[in-house]
Design a protein around this motif. Structure first.
Motif, PDB file in Angstrom:
ATOM      1  N   UNK A   1       0.821  -1.202   0.000  1.00 38.57           N
ATOM      2  CA  UNK A   1       0.000   0.000   0.000  1.00 38.57           C
ATOM      3  C   UNK A   1       0.860   1.259   0.000  1.00 38.57           C
ATOM      4  N   UNK A   2       1.978   1.228   0.730  1.00 39.82           N
ATOM      5  CA  UNK A   2       2.754   2.441   0.955  1.00 39.82           C
ATOM      6  C   UNK A   2       3.789   2.729  -0.125  1.00 39.82           C
ATOM      7  N   UNK A   3       4.108   1.751  -0.956  1.00 44.25           N
ATOM      8  CA  UNK A   3       5.216   1.933  -1.890  1.00 44.25           C
ATOM      9  C   UNK A   3       5.043   3.140  -2.820  1.00 44.25           C
ATOM     10  N   UNK A   4       3.879   3.347  -3.448  1.00 42.95           N
ATOM     11  CA  UNK A   4       3.783   4.511  -4.353  1.00 42.95           C
ATOM     12  C   UNK A   4       4.040   5.842  -3.653  1.00 42.95           C
ATOM     13  N   UNK A   5       3.410   6.045  -2.483  1.00 44.27           N
ATOM     14  CA  UNK A   5       3.619   7.292  -1.761  1.00 44.27           C
ATOM     15  C   UNK A   5       5.038   7.388  -1.221  1.00 44.27           C
ATOM     16  N   UNK A   6       5.648   6.243  -0.905  1.00 42.78           N
ATOM     17  CA  UNK A   6       7.017   6.251  -0.391  1.00 42.78           C
ATOM     18  C   UNK A   6       7.998   6.736  -1.456  1.00 42.78           C
ATOM     19  N   UNK A   7       7.813   6.277  -2.689  1.00 43.31           N
ATOM     20  CA  UNK A   7       8.677   6.726  -3.781  1.00 43.31           C
ATOM     21  C   UNK A   7       8.553   8.235  -3.968  1.00 43.31           C
ATOM     22  N   UNK A   8       7.323   8.741  -3.915  1.00 46.47           N
ATOM     23  CA  UNK A   8       7.112  10.182  -4.059  1.00 46.47           C
ATOM     24  C   UNK A   8       7.724  10.954  -2.896  1.00 46.47           C
ATOM     25  N   UNK A   9       7.623  10.411  -1.674  1.00 46.35           N
ATOM     26  CA  UNK A   9       8.166  11.093  -0.497  1.00 46.35           C
ATOM     27  C   UNK A   9       9.689  11.181  -0.561  1.00 46.35           C
ATOM     28  N   UNK A  10      10.342  10.088  -0.951  1.00 48.21           N
ATOM     29  CA  UNK A  10      11.804  10.098  -1.062  1.00 48.21           C
ATOM     30  C   UNK A  10      12.245  11.063  -2.160  1.00 48.21           C
ATOM     31  N   UNK A  11      11.522  11.082  -3.276  1.00 45.53           N
ATOM     32  CA  UNK A  11      11.849  12.012  -4.345  1.00 45.53           C
ATOM     33  C   UNK A  11      11.732  13.460  -3.899  1.00 45.53           C
ATOM     34  N   UNK A  12      10.714  13.772  -3.088  1.00 47.79           N
ATOM     35  CA  UNK A  12      10.557  15.137  -2.577  1.00 47.79           C
ATOM     36  C   UNK A  12      11.710  15.510  -1.656  1.00 47.79           C
ATOM     37  N   UNK A  13      12.158  14.573  -0.831  1.00 48.69           N
ATOM     38  CA  UNK A  13      13.290  14.851   0.055  1.00 48.69           C
ATOM     39  C   UNK A  13      14.555  15.127  -0.743  1.00 48.69           C
ATOM     40  N   UNK A  14      14.745  14.419  -1.833  1.00 51.29           N
ATOM     41  CA  UNK A  14      15.921  14.641  -2.683  1.00 51.29           C
ATOM     42  C   UNK A  14      15.866  16.009  -3.353  1.00 51.29           C
ATOM     43  N   UNK A  15      14.663  16.546  -3.538  1.00 50.50           N
ATOM     44  CA  UNK A  15      14.510  17.872  -4.141  1.00 50.50           C
ATOM     45  C   UNK A  15      14.458  18.977  -3.085  1.00 50.50           C
ATOM     46  N   UNK A  16      14.811  18.636  -1.859  1.00 48.89           N
ATOM     47  CA  UNK A  16      14.840  19.592  -0.745  1.00 48.89           C
ATOM     48  C   UNK A  16      13.439  20.093  -0.399  1.00 48.89           C
ATOM     49  N   UNK A  17      12.449  19.214  -0.502  1.00 47.06           N
ATOM     50  CA  UNK A  17      11.072  19.543  -0.138  1.00 47.06           C
ATOM     51  C   UNK A  17      10.619  18.563   0.946  1.00 47.06           C
ATOM     52  N   UNK A  18      11.218  18.695   2.125  1.00 43.81           N
ATOM     53  CA  UNK A  18      10.908  17.771   3.213  1.00 43.81           C
ATOM     54  C   UNK A  18       9.469  17.919   3.668  1.00 43.81           C
ATOM     55  N   UNK A  19       8.909  19.107   3.530  1.00 44.73           N
ATOM     56  CA  UNK A  19       7.520  19.311   3.935  1.00 44.73           C
ATOM     57  C   UNK A  19       6.585  18.388   3.152  1.00 44.73           C
ATOM     58  N   UNK A  20       6.812  18.263   1.862  1.00 40.15           N
ATOM     59  CA  UNK A  20       5.981  17.366   1.060  1.00 40.15           C
ATOM     60  C   UNK A  20       6.206  15.918   1.474  1.00 40.15           C
ATOM     61  N   UNK A  21       7.446  15.553   1.789  1.00 37.47           N
ATOM     62  CA  UNK A  21       7.728  14.200   2.256  1.00 37.47           C
ATOM     63  C   UNK A  21       6.934  13.885   3.520  1.00 37.47           C
ATOM     64  N   UNK A  22       6.912  14.837   4.447  1.00 35.94           N
ATOM     65  CA  UNK A  22       6.175  14.639   5.697  1.00 35.94           C
ATOM     66  C   UNK A  22       4.682  14.515   5.423  1.00 35.94           C
ATOM     67  N   UNK A  23       4.163  15.363   4.533  1.00 40.45           N
ATOM     68  CA  UNK A  23       2.737  15.293   4.194  1.00 40.45           C
ATOM     69  C   UNK A  23       2.365  13.929   3.623  1.00 40.45           C
ATOM     70  N   UNK A  24       3.187  13.432   2.696  1.00 38.86           N
ATOM     71  CA  UNK A  24       2.903  12.140   2.075  1.00 38.86           C
ATOM     72  C   UNK A  24       3.022  11.001   3.079  1.00 38.86           C
ATOM     73  N   UNK A  25       4.075  11.042   3.901  1.00 32.25           N
ATOM     74  CA  UNK A  25       4.336   9.942   4.826  1.00 32.25           C
ATOM     75  C   UNK A  25       3.305   9.899   5.950  1.00 32.25           C
ATOM     76  N   UNK A  26       3.218  10.963   6.732  1.00 30.86           N
ATOM     77  CA  UNK A  26       2.314  10.957   7.875  1.00 30.86           C
ATOM     78  C   UNK A  26       0.858  10.930   7.441  1.00 30.86           C
ATOM     79  N   UNK A  27       0.557  11.518   6.283  1.00 30.56           N
ATOM     80  CA  UNK A  27      -0.807  11.453   5.770  1.00 30.56           C
ATOM     81  C   UNK A  27      -1.242  10.030   5.474  1.00 30.56           C
ATOM     82  N   UNK A  28      -0.308   9.199   4.991  1.00 25.82           N
ATOM     83  CA  UNK A  28      -0.626   7.797   4.703  1.00 25.82           C
ATOM     84  C   UNK A  28      -0.987   7.038   5.972  1.00 25.82           C
ATOM     85  N   UNK A  29      -0.232   7.261   7.044  1.00 27.54           N
ATOM     86  CA  UNK A  29      -0.496   6.547   8.292  1.00 27.54           C
ATOM     87  C   UNK A  29      -1.814   6.998   8.911  1.00 27.54           C
TER      88      UNK A  29
END
Length: 365
Positions: A265-293
């Motif tokens: 279930x989490x793999x698609x959002x996880x790929x997007x979250x890691x990609x956002x972190x690599x682009x220096x957008x940690x806020x989006x990573x947090x939104x995707x990760x914690x929003x999923x849980x």
């Protein structure tokens, strides 16, 4: 998968393959067996299922971007919840019923998101940029709701008196389901309307919107989203039988099935979250990760509770003692990590090591 530009080929190939695989497997009556053919079938099934989940999430994101907030976020959440409930319910009601699967899946989602995914995003961002910023107000809202939902669904059932053991009575389960739905609905309203600025980068907001999706592409994405969800639901039974057989063959503990469902279930959002972190957008990573849980607990638990009550099946929710220790440890570490608004590699490493402990304890309890 990008929501802009031409539709990626995988967005329609995998749903088509999923329907074809289901038709072939059902037509010839093929199921997993501990043989070379069975292992090939299991590998193909897992690959097609992962690809179809990716496709479903992609199309949900496309439609969500077009319809706007808050309906976009709700649509994406509902799509993922349908997939998760289908997998959990099918495995729970399989030949070997697993009344604790919902608990194991929810717990695995919290551990994967709050430790594995969050830790990886922070660690990658710290390696590339030394430190990264995010909105403390938004992360605090995530954590406050997540801690409450996780506590009343995974810890409190161990200490109630109406029903023995780590389960809720029917009345308690109904009340908790209503509470989780209300809390998640208010959080969604807060995130998408009332305090939307808590969940975006301070530098965002003035970038011109990209070209809007055409009506033709929107209609195509809606149709493919429905097909993808149907394909996942149809393959859930095959997936359930395969997971049961593989778990028995390798001698894995019952919690292993919950980890597999959570990863799927989490793999698609996880790929997007890691990609956002690599682009220096940690806020989006947090939104995707914690929003999923949050979505997993806020929507999946009530939905599974309705299924269990309707079919008169027992639903085990309470964690064992080691699980509760890991959950509380995750709460404490998360409060420290998200309490300052800045992260570095050490925060990420701490979360990843807690996740490693969780995985180790699954196989060596």
């Amino acid at each position: 998968m990008s929501t802009h530009g031409p539709m990626p080929r995988s967005a329609w190939v995998f749903p088509a393959l999923a329907l074809l695989l289901y038709a072939l497997a059902t037509g010839v009556g093929f199921d997993f067996t501990p043989s070379i053919g069975g292992m090939i079938f299991a590998a193909v099934l897992l690959a097609v299922l992962f690809g179809t989940v990716f496709a479903a999430v992609h199309h949900a994101e496309v439609v969500a971007e077009r319809v706007g907030e808050p309906y976009g976020t709700l649509l994406l959440t509902l799509a993922v919840t349908i997939i998760e409930v289908a997998l959990i319910a099918t495995i729970m009601l399989g030949e070997k019923p697993q009344p604790a699967l919902a608990r194991d899946t929810v717990f695995a989602v919290v551990m994967i998101v709050c430790n594995g995914l969050v830790g990886l995003c922070i660690f990658i961002g710290g390696l590339r940029y030394r430190e990264q910023d995010f909105q403390v107000s938004g992360s605090n809202l995530y954590l406050s709701v997540l801690f409450v939902l996780a506590t009343i669904t995974l810890i409190m059932p161990n200490y109630t008196l109406t029903a023995p053991g780590p389960i809720y009575s029917a009345a308690q389960l109904g009340f908790v389901s209503i509470v989780t739905l209300i809390l998640y609905a208010v959080f969604l309203y807060t995130q998408t309307i009332r305090h939307r600025d808590y969940f975006i980068n301070r530098d965002e907001g003035k970038v011109a919107d990209e070209a809007r999706l055409s009506n033709r592409m929107l209609a195509l994405s809606i149709v493919l989203l429905l097909i993808s969800l149907l394909a996942v639901v149809l393959l859930a039974k095959k997936f359930s039988a395969t997971v049961d057989a593989v778990t028995a063959m390798v001698g894995a503990p019952p919690a292993f099935a919950g980890v597999v469902v959570a990863l799927l279930i989490l793999l698609p959002e996880s790929v997007a979250a890691v990609g956002a972190a690599r682009r220096n957008d940690l806020q989006k990573s947090i939104n995707l990760a914690l929003g999923s849980s949050l979505a997993t607990i806020g929507l999946t638990v009530p939905a599974v509770a309705v299924v269990a009550y309707t079919l008169d099946k027992q639903l085990v929710l309470g964690l064992n003692a080691p699980g509760m220790v890991l959950l509380v440890l995750t709460f404490v570490v998360s409060m420290l990590t998200f309490g300052t608004g800045r992260t570095n590699i050490l925060f990420g490493l701490v979360h990843m090591l807690v996740f490693a402990v969780f995985l180790f304890m699954v196989f060596v309890p």
